[in-house]
Design a protein around this motif. Structure first.
Motif, PDB file in Angstrom:
ATOM      1  N   GLY A  46      25.397  10.472  39.110  1.00  0.00           N
ATOM      2  CA  GLY A  46      26.550  11.377  39.739  1.00  0.00           C
ATOM      3  C   GLY A  46      26.775  11.484  41.007  1.00  0.00           C
ATOM      4  O   GLY A  46      27.051  10.407  41.770  1.00  0.00           O
ATOM      5  N   PHE A  68      34.874  14.442  40.593  1.00  0.00           N
ATOM      6  CA  PHE A  68      34.145  15.070  39.693  1.00  0.00           C
ATOM      7  C   PHE A  68      35.118  16.300  39.331  1.00  0.00           C
ATOM      8  O   PHE A  68      35.613  16.853  39.963  1.00  0.00           O
ATOM      9  N   LYS A 104      30.043  17.829  33.562  1.00  0.00           N
ATOM     10  CA  LYS A 104      29.534  16.491  34.234  1.00  0.00           C
ATOM     11  C   LYS A 104      30.364  15.393  33.874  1.00  0.00           C
ATOM     12  O   LYS A 104      30.170  14.383  33.436  1.00  0.00           O
ATOM     13  N   ARG A 105      31.849  15.773  34.055  1.00  0.00           N
ATOM     14  CA  ARG A 105      32.965  14.754  34.019  1.00  0.00           C
ATOM     15  C   ARG A 105      33.255  14.061  35.145  1.00  0.00           C
ATOM     16  O   ARG A 105      33.389  14.776  36.096  1.00  0.00           O
ATOM     17  N   TYR A 164      26.255  11.774  33.210  1.00  0.00           N
ATOM     18  CA  TYR A 164      27.651  12.312  33.207  1.00  0.00           C
ATOM     19  C   TYR A 164      28.683  11.557  32.280  1.00  0.00           C
ATOM     20  O   TYR A 164      28.160  10.616  31.705  1.00  0.00           O
TER      21      TYR A 164
END
Length: 108
Positions: free
Chosen positions: A38, A71, A75-76, A3
């Motif tokens: 994550g 989130f 994938k941030r 991430y």
């Protein structure tokens, strides 16, 4: 896949940089776990606060640090707010700041 982490505002990174060394060290370790796992990161490192908001739970010999994150597409991960915890319960104002910022991040 790993991430990516970003901060809502540079001031949040500055606040964390002022945390006592023992808390910052734990925060850095937990951030590494968050990057790797994550949304699968759980207690005691991360706690769901409801509606997509999560709490990162750093601690050290000098106290307890908390940061809120969410989130975002892909994938941030966005770190929304951070503070040193001084009471048992998380102050409402700190939680409200994070929720407001999360809405801004997710809805513009």
């Amino acid at each position: 896949m790993a991430y990516d982490i970003e901060y809502f505002h540079p001031k949040i990174m500055e606040d964390i940089a002022r945390w006592p060394t023992s808390i910052r060290a734990d925060y850095a370790r937990i951030i590494e776990l968050l990057l790797e796992f994550g949304p699968n990161l759980r207690m005691p490192h991360s706690k769901a606060m409801g509606n997509g908001l999560f709490e990162l739970r750093a601690r050290g010999k000098d106290g307890i640090g908390r940061s809120f994150y969410c989130f975002v597409k892909g994938k941030r991960i966005v770190i929304l707010h951070a503070f040193i915890k001084k009471r048992e319960a998380t102050p409402k104002q700190e939680l409200e700041t994070a929720r407001k910022r999360m809405k801004e991040v997710q809805h513009g």
